[in-house]
Write a protein that holds these residues in place. Structure first.
Motif, PDB file in Angstrom:
ATOM      1  N   TYR A 195     -12.087  99.952 119.614  1.00  0.00           N
ATOM      2  CA  TYR A 195     -13.779 100.147 120.046  1.00  0.00           C
ATOM      3  C   TYR A 195     -14.188  98.523 120.133  1.00  0.00           C
ATOM      4  O   TYR A 195     -14.034  97.650 119.432  1.00  0.00           O
ATOM      5  N   VAL A 196     -14.234  98.082 121.253  1.00  0.00           N
ATOM      6  CA  VAL A 196     -15.044  96.350 121.694  1.00  0.00           C
ATOM      7  C   VAL A 196     -16.744  96.486 121.969  1.00  0.00           C
ATOM      8  O   VAL A 196     -17.221  96.976 121.604  1.00  0.00           O
ATOM      9  N   ILE A 197     -17.067  95.790 120.489  1.00  0.00           N
ATOM     10  CA  ILE A 197     -18.009  95.334 119.806  1.00  0.00           C
ATOM     11  C   ILE A 197     -19.014  94.384 121.196  1.00  0.00           C
ATOM     12  O   ILE A 197     -18.178  93.364 120.724  1.00  0.00           O
ATOM     13  N   PRO A 198     -19.587  94.383 121.483  1.00  0.00           N
ATOM     14  CA  PRO A 198     -20.687  93.894 122.602  1.00  0.00           C
ATOM     15  C   PRO A 198     -20.812  92.120 121.627  1.00  0.00           C
ATOM     16  O   PRO A 198     -21.171  92.300 120.253  1.00  0.00           O
ATOM     17  N   SER A 199     -21.131  91.055 121.885  1.00  0.00           N
ATOM     18  CA  SER A 199     -21.552  89.956 121.655  1.00  0.00           C
ATOM     19  C   SER A 199     -22.786  90.248 121.083  1.00  0.00           C
ATOM     20  O   SER A 199     -23.931  90.207 121.575  1.00  0.00           O
ATOM     21  N   ALA A 200     -23.284  89.306 119.945  1.00  0.00           N
ATOM     22  CA  ALA A 200     -24.170  88.589 119.251  1.00  0.00           C
ATOM     23  C   ALA A 200     -24.938  88.083 119.588  1.00  0.00           C
ATOM     24  O   ALA A 200     -24.255  86.800 121.014  1.00  0.00           O
ATOM     25  N   ASN A 201     -25.789  87.595 120.309  1.00  0.00           N
ATOM     26  CA  ASN A 201     -27.155  86.630 120.965  1.00  0.00           C
ATOM     27  C   ASN A 201     -27.430  85.356 119.626  1.00  0.00           C
ATOM     28  O   ASN A 201     -27.008  85.877 118.209  1.00  0.00           O
ATOM     29  N   VAL A 202     -27.937  84.189 119.955  1.00  0.00           N
ATOM     30  CA  VAL A 202     -28.281  82.782 119.093  1.00  0.00           C
ATOM     31  C   VAL A 202     -29.208  83.664 117.889  1.00  0.00           C
ATOM     32  O   VAL A 202     -28.982  83.720 116.550  1.00  0.00           O
ATOM     33  N   ILE A 203     -30.428  84.306 118.456  1.00  0.00           N
ATOM     34  CA  ILE A 203     -31.625  84.576 117.499  1.00  0.00           C
ATOM     35  C   ILE A 203     -30.517  86.038 116.299  1.00  0.00           C
ATOM     36  O   ILE A 203     -30.809  86.022 115.026  1.00  0.00           O
ATOM     37  N   ASN A 204     -30.358  86.721 116.963  1.00  0.00           N
ATOM     38  CA  ASN A 204     -29.041  87.297 115.513  1.00  0.00           C
ATOM     39  C   ASN A 204     -28.633  87.289 115.044  1.00  0.00           C
ATOM     40  O   ASN A 204     -28.232  87.215 113.533  1.00  0.00           O
ATOM     41  N   GLU A 205     -27.347  85.690 115.151  1.00  0.00           N
ATOM     42  CA  GLU A 205     -26.643  85.492 114.278  1.00  0.00           C
ATOM     43  C   GLU A 205     -27.254  84.121 113.648  1.00  0.00           C
ATOM     44  O   GLU A 205     -26.821  84.141 112.636  1.00  0.00           O
ATOM     45  N   GLY A 206     -28.343  83.787 114.477  1.00  0.00           N
ATOM     46  CA  GLY A 206     -29.382  82.641 113.641  1.00  0.00           C
ATOM     47  C   GLY A 206     -29.911  83.452 112.329  1.00  0.00           C
ATOM     48  O   GLY A 206     -30.480  82.587 111.512  1.00  0.00           O
ATOM     49  N   ILE A 207     -30.780  84.569 112.798  1.00  0.00           N
ATOM     50  CA  ILE A 207     -31.350  85.187 111.553  1.00  0.00           C
ATOM     51  C   ILE A 207     -30.812  85.989 110.550  1.00  0.00           C
ATOM     52  O   ILE A 207     -31.305  85.138 109.563  1.00  0.00           O
ATOM     53  N   SER A 208     -28.764  85.999 110.675  1.00  0.00           N
ATOM     54  CA  SER A 208     -28.579  86.261 109.443  1.00  0.00           C
ATOM     55  C   SER A 208     -28.263  84.654 108.721  1.00  0.00           C
ATOM     56  O   SER A 208     -27.946  85.101 107.310  1.00  0.00           O
ATOM     57  N   THR A 209     -27.561  84.007 109.319  1.00  0.00           N
ATOM     58  CA  THR A 209     -27.756  82.697 109.292  1.00  0.00           C
ATOM     59  C   THR A 209     -29.048  81.813 107.985  1.00  0.00           C
ATOM     60  O   THR A 209     -29.045  81.707 106.720  1.00  0.00           O
ATOM     61  N   TYR A 210     -29.654  82.751 108.775  1.00  0.00           N
ATOM     62  CA  TYR A 210     -30.757  82.100 107.834  1.00  0.00           C
ATOM     63  C   TYR A 210     -31.468  82.608 106.662  1.00  0.00           C
ATOM     64  O   TYR A 210     -31.030  82.425 105.459  1.00  0.00           O
ATOM     65  N   PHE A 211     -30.432  84.262 106.422  1.00  0.00           N
ATOM     66  CA  PHE A 211     -30.637  85.248 105.466  1.00  0.00           C
ATOM     67  C   PHE A 211     -30.010  84.690 104.063  1.00  0.00           C
ATOM     68  O   PHE A 211     -30.656  84.464 103.302  1.00  0.00           O
ATOM     69  N   SER A 212     -28.694  84.370 105.078  1.00  0.00           N
ATOM     70  CA  SER A 212     -27.959  83.961 103.890  1.00  0.00           C
ATOM     71  C   SER A 212     -28.661  82.428 102.983  1.00  0.00           C
ATOM     72  O   SER A 212     -28.306  82.829 101.905  1.00  0.00           O
ATOM     73  N   ILE A 213     -29.028  81.930 103.949  1.00  0.00           N
ATOM     74  CA  ILE A 213     -29.406  80.333 102.933  1.00  0.00           C
ATOM     75  C   ILE A 213     -30.561  80.925 102.322  1.00  0.00           C
ATOM     76  O   ILE A 213     -30.058  80.089 101.381  1.00  0.00           O
ATOM     77  N   LEU A 214     -31.296  81.429 102.487  1.00  0.00           N
ATOM     78  CA  LEU A 214     -32.587  81.833 101.660  1.00  0.00           C
ATOM     79  C   LEU A 214     -32.156  82.388 100.532  1.00  0.00           C
ATOM     80  O   LEU A 214     -32.419  82.349  99.434  1.00  0.00           O
ATOM     81  N   MET A 215     -31.413  83.530 100.694  1.00  0.00           N
ATOM     82  CA  MET A 215     -30.523  84.063  99.096  1.00  0.00           C
ATOM     83  C   MET A 215     -29.995  83.221  98.537  1.00  0.00           C
ATOM     84  O   MET A 215     -30.007  83.666  97.301  1.00  0.00           O
ATOM     85  N   ILE A 216     -29.068  82.463  99.160  1.00  0.00           N
ATOM     86  CA  ILE A 216     -28.448  81.031  98.296  1.00  0.00           C
ATOM     87  C   ILE A 216     -29.354  80.913  97.969  1.00  0.00           C
ATOM     88  O   ILE A 216     -28.998  80.330  96.561  1.00  0.00           O
ATOM     89  N   ASP A 217     -30.856  80.223  98.750  1.00  0.00           N
ATOM     90  CA  ASP A 217     -31.116  79.077  97.804  1.00  0.00           C
ATOM     91  C   ASP A 217     -31.932  79.848  96.556  1.00  0.00           C
ATOM     92  O   ASP A 217     -32.327  79.079  95.410  1.00  0.00           O
ATOM     93  N   HIS A 218     -32.429  81.095  97.016  1.00  0.00           N
ATOM     94  CA  HIS A 218     -32.845  82.061  95.652  1.00  0.00           C
ATOM     95  C   HIS A 218     -32.224  82.372  93.975  1.00  0.00           C
ATOM     96  O   HIS A 218     -32.841  82.431  93.155  1.00  0.00           O
ATOM     97  N   PHE A 219     -31.270  82.780  94.660  1.00  0.00           N
ATOM     98  CA  PHE A 219     -30.255  83.456  93.923  1.00  0.00           C
ATOM     99  C   PHE A 219     -29.587  82.120  92.529  1.00  0.00           C
ATOM    100  O   PHE A 219     -29.050  82.071  91.894  1.00  0.00           O
ATOM    101  N   HIS A 220     -28.846  81.386  93.922  1.00  0.00           N
ATOM    102  CA  HIS A 220     -27.747  80.150  92.951  1.00  0.00           C
ATOM    103  C   HIS A 220     -28.359  78.339  92.943  1.00  0.00           C
ATOM    104  O   HIS A 220     -27.888  77.573  92.783  1.00  0.00           O
TER     105      HIS A 220
END
Length: 201
Positions: A95-120
């Motif tokens: 099954y071919v998964i649709p491509s993401a947009n910038v805001i989608n990947e940006g939120i995930s990247t923002y959140f991952s950086i935030l969690m690393i900052d908080h926990f590490h």
């Protein structure tokens, strides 16, 4: 012996809870079925035949807690609004998964950086941002665009999702309806397909 999958599952549940508090509730027709490790890059692994989705993590995440948290936090955000639609038109393994947009990947990247900052800590998160800027400019620019969006309105994502809960399908009209005021340039970047390399040049 350490049960890596159990640890990952517990941390994922925590990240999902935090992400929902920040960005609104999960909106998905897929059934979340946990976390596993694979010999490939991290992603959401869809199983169209039973309608389930799992977080797949890389081998490095087994060996490094920071990598584990980066990958988990990133994919947990994607779980809130999976780009794949269930049931797909054809129930097939490739099954071919649709491509993401910038805001989608940006939120995930923002959140991952935030969690690393908080926990590490800030030194670790700063180092990761430097690596993103040099080695993964698409993720860095997406991160920066979402950072600008949330500086303009910390609740922007929640507000937008009241009009369109699937972040990968949001439009300029959704921004207008949510009364989110950003520059035309920033709006264009946020709504651009993530794989459109022209915005990274």
């Amino acid at each position: 012996m350490v049960d890596c999958e159990q640890i990952a599952k517990q941390r994922a549940e925590n990240f999902i809870k935090i992400a929902e508090e920040m960005f609104g509730p999960m909106h998905s027709s897929w059934r979340y079925a946990g976390v596993f490790f694979q010999d490939d890059a991290p992603l959401l692994s869809y199983a169209p035949r039973d309608g389930s989705v799992r977080i797949a993590l890389s081998p490095r995440a087994k060996e490094n807690i920071v990598v584990l948290d980066i990958e988990l936090a990133h994919e947990c955000c994607h779980l809130l609004w999976p780009v794949a639609v269930y049931p797909p038109k054809e129930l097939e393994e490739n099954y071919v998964i649709p491509s993401a947009n910038v805001i989608n990947e940006g939120i995930s990247t923002y959140f991952s950086i935030l969690m690393i900052d908080h926990f590490h800590g800030g030194d670790v998160s700063s180092s990761i941002m430097q690596k993103l800027q040099k080695g993964h400019p698409n993720y860095f620019i997406s991160f920066r665009a979402v950072t600008d969006l949330l500086r303009a309105d910390p609740n922007a994502v929640k507000k937008i999702r009241k009009f369109n809960p699937s972040i990968n399908e949001v439009t300029a009209e959704d921004f207008k309806s949510a009364k989110i005021e950003v520059s035309d340039k920033l709006l264009d970047i946020l709504l651009t397909p993530f794989d459109n390399t022209s915005i990274y040049s």
